[in-house]
Design an enzyme around this catalytic site. Structure first.
Site, PDB file in Angstrom:
ATOM      1  N   PRO A  14       5.410  25.602 -12.455  1.00  0.00           N
ATOM      2  CA  PRO A  14       5.408  24.178 -12.558  1.00  0.00           C
ATOM      3  C   PRO A  14       4.078  23.861 -12.871  1.00  0.00           C
ATOM      4  O   PRO A  14       4.104  22.397 -12.893  1.00  0.00           O
ATOM      5  CB  PRO A  14       5.158  23.664 -10.728  1.00  0.00           C
ATOM      6  CG  PRO A  14       5.244  25.502 -10.394  1.00  0.00           C
ATOM      7  CD  PRO A  14       6.310  26.369 -11.160  1.00  0.00           C
ATOM      8  N   GLU A  48       5.842  33.338  -5.264  1.00  0.00           N
ATOM      9  CA  GLU A  48       4.892  33.182  -5.970  1.00  0.00           C
ATOM     10  C   GLU A  48       3.974  32.710  -7.521  1.00  0.00           C
ATOM     11  O   GLU A  48       3.122  32.484  -7.408  1.00  0.00           O
ATOM     12  CB  GLU A  48       2.955  33.208  -4.710  1.00  0.00           C
ATOM     13  CG  GLU A  48       3.271  33.671  -2.967  1.00  0.00           C
ATOM     14  CD  GLU A  48       3.510  31.867  -3.087  1.00  0.00           C
ATOM     15  OE1 GLU A  48       2.735  31.530  -3.401  1.00  0.00           O
ATOM     16  OE2 GLU A  48       3.824  31.489  -2.280  1.00  0.00           O
ATOM     17  N   ARG A  85      22.180  20.895 -26.900  1.00  0.00           N
ATOM     18  CA  ARG A  85      23.337  19.387 -27.188  1.00  0.00           C
ATOM     19  C   ARG A  85      22.411  18.935 -28.423  1.00  0.00           C
ATOM     20  O   ARG A  85      22.893  18.112 -28.993  1.00  0.00           O
ATOM     21  CB  ARG A  85      22.898  18.685 -26.054  1.00  0.00           C
ATOM     22  CG  ARG A  85      21.812  17.742 -25.407  1.00  0.00           C
ATOM     23  CD  ARG A  85      21.923  17.480 -24.203  1.00  0.00           C
ATOM     24  NE  ARG A  85      23.247  16.008 -24.427  1.00  0.00           N
ATOM     25  CZ  ARG A  85      22.993  14.959 -24.954  1.00  0.00           C
ATOM     26  NH1 ARG A  85      22.434  15.193 -24.969  1.00  0.00           N
ATOM     27  NH2 ARG A  85      24.357  14.554 -24.806  1.00  0.00           N
ATOM     28  N   ASP A 122      21.233   8.562 -26.603  1.00  0.00           N
ATOM     29  CA  ASP A 122      20.701   8.850 -25.672  1.00  0.00           C
ATOM     30  C   ASP A 122      18.668   8.807 -25.105  1.00  0.00           C
ATOM     31  O   ASP A 122      18.524   8.294 -25.739  1.00  0.00           O
ATOM     32  CB  ASP A 122      20.682  10.432 -24.788  1.00  0.00           C
ATOM     33  CG  ASP A 122      22.298  10.684 -25.087  1.00  0.00           C
ATOM     34  OD1 ASP A 122      23.213   9.844 -24.660  1.00  0.00           O
ATOM     35  OD2 ASP A 122      23.049  11.875 -25.721  1.00  0.00           O
TER      36      ASP A 122
HETATM   37  N1  SAM Z   1       3.011  29.746  -6.918  1.00  0.00           N
HETATM   38  C1  SAM Z   1       3.538  28.915  -7.903  1.00  0.00           C
HETATM   39  C2  SAM Z   1       3.395  27.447  -7.929  1.00  0.00           C
HETATM   40  O1  SAM Z   1       2.785  26.503  -6.940  1.00  0.00           O
HETATM   41  O2  SAM Z   1       2.665  27.049  -8.825  1.00  0.00           O
HETATM   42  C3  SAM Z   1       4.960  28.007  -7.497  1.00  0.00           C
HETATM   43  C4  SAM Z   1       6.280  29.112  -7.229  1.00  0.00           C
HETATM   44  S1  SAM Z   1       7.828  29.215  -7.678  1.00  0.00           S
HETATM   45  C5  SAM Z   1       8.163  29.016  -5.929  1.00  0.00           C
HETATM   46  C6  SAM Z   1       8.317  30.119  -7.753  1.00  0.00           C
HETATM   47  C7  SAM Z   1       9.221  30.243  -9.715  1.00  0.00           C
HETATM   48  O3  SAM Z   1      10.088  29.281  -9.985  1.00  0.00           O
HETATM   49  C8  SAM Z   1       8.136  30.025 -10.778  1.00  0.00           C
HETATM   50  O4  SAM Z   1       7.833  31.213 -11.438  1.00  0.00           O
HETATM   51  C9  SAM Z   1       8.638  29.608 -11.650  1.00  0.00           C
HETATM   52  O5  SAM Z   1       9.146  30.550 -12.720  1.00  0.00           O
HETATM   53  C10 SAM Z   1      10.385  28.667 -11.253  1.00  0.00           C
HETATM   54  N2  SAM Z   1       9.330  27.381 -11.603  1.00  0.00           N
HETATM   55  C11 SAM Z   1       9.356  26.501 -10.251  1.00  0.00           C
HETATM   56  N3  SAM Z   1       9.449  25.257 -10.629  1.00  0.00           N
HETATM   57  C12 SAM Z   1       8.917  24.418 -11.678  1.00  0.00           C
HETATM   58  C13 SAM Z   1       9.092  23.960 -12.663  1.00  0.00           C
HETATM   59  N4  SAM Z   1       9.230  22.622 -11.871  1.00  0.00           N
HETATM   60  N5  SAM Z   1       9.178  24.108 -13.877  1.00  0.00           N
HETATM   61  C14 SAM Z   1       9.181  24.923 -14.283  1.00  0.00           C
HETATM   62  N6  SAM Z   1       9.432  25.891 -13.466  1.00  0.00           N
HETATM   63  C15 SAM Z   1       9.806  26.778 -12.043  1.00  0.00           C
END
Ligand code: SAM
Length: 245
Positions: A95, A122, A160, A175
């Site tokens: 994220p 995490e 795609r 698109d």
């Molecule tokens: N503690 C992290 C943070 O707040 O940045 C979030 C960890 S999340 C619970 C677990 C995993 O989900 C991340 O390591 C990532 O690979 C994936 N993930 C969660 N949200 C995401 C997003 N918006 N985009 C891409 N990957 C995401």
């Protein structure tokens, strides 16, 4: 040659070609069958040197959750990269990464091989992220439980765009977010509204121009609707102040 995706995950079964729930249906499945895309999911646990195949540990400094350890992630990346002579673009789904937008999807669709790392808990120990120096990509401002769904979103969006995957009548050119075909300024716009049979439904008629058979008028009407929709819903997509009019 097919674009190759390697997904490093602790849930490889999510990418099974036997799973009709995700990548086993629709356009990704068709692309795979046609030899235009391939993907291989690797279980990070298989590379853990822990006798219980652990991939995560409690965070230093305390606090909730677990953190994925450097060693299994690093070893998995090294092993998987060696499976194919093509260099892989490393991508960490997080994220905290750059937002996945259509322009970036278009860049990724030109690559031969993408290696996608899905985190959990995490997240991943910062040191292995630093050492791998992946491109860090987010699919939106919200938090998922794991990177697998984010990896699938990226894969679907990339697949795609691979030439030959979409038929002529389902081209990506019109698109949302693509460079609008027919727009002299080459803007990225939202798509226009679409209609199909019946001609009248619940007292609502299909716009007359779409029944005219006049391709020039139809194209003009569609482009106007695209500009209008973008102005109403996503004025931020316009590169200048046009959206504020
Ligand atoms: N503690 C992290 C943070 O707040 O940045 C979030 C960890 S999340 C619970 C677990 C995993 O989900 C991340 O390591 C990532 O690979 C994936 N993930 C969660 N949200 C995401 C997003 N918006 N985009 C891409 N990957 C995401």
């Amino acid at each position: 040659m097919a674009i190759r995706f390697d997904i490093l995950t602790t849930f490889p079964e999510m990418f099974s070609e036997l799973s009709p729930a995700a990548m086993g249906v629709s356009i990704p499945a068709r692309a795979r069958k046609a030899g235009l895309a391939e993907w291989h999911a690797t279980d990070i646990r298989s590379y853990s040197k822990d006798k219980h195949r652990k991939t995560d540990e409690r965070p230093f400094g305390g606090g909730p959750g677990m953190v994925m350890m450097c060693q299994p992630v690093w070893d998995a990346v090294m092993a998987v990269e060696g499976l194919d002579a093509r260099p892989a673009t490393r991508i960490l789904l997080t994220p905290q990464g750059v937002p996945l937008k259509q322009g970036l999807v278009e860049e990724l669709a030109k690559k031969e091989r993408l290696l996608l790392i899905a985190g959990h808990y995490e997240g991943i120990d910062e040191r292995v992220i630093q050492k791998l120096a992946p491109m860090e990509i987010s699919i939106g401002d919200y938090v998922l439980s794991g990177g697998e769904l984010a990896a699938m979103v990226l894969m679907d969006a990339v697949i795609r765009l691979i030439p030959g995957v979409l038929g002529d009548d389902e081209s990506a050119g019109s698109d949302s977010f693509g460079v609008a075909s027919g727009d002299r300024e080459g803007r990225r716009l939202l798509d226009c509204p679409h209609y199909t049979r019946p001609r009248e439904w619940e007292g609502m008629e299909v716009p007359e121009v779409l029944m005219s058979g006049d391709h020039g008028r139809i194209a003009k009407w569609r482009l106007e609707r695209m500009v209008e929709r973008t102005r109403e819903r996503r004025p931020d997509l316009f590169p200048n102040k046009e959206g504020e009019k």
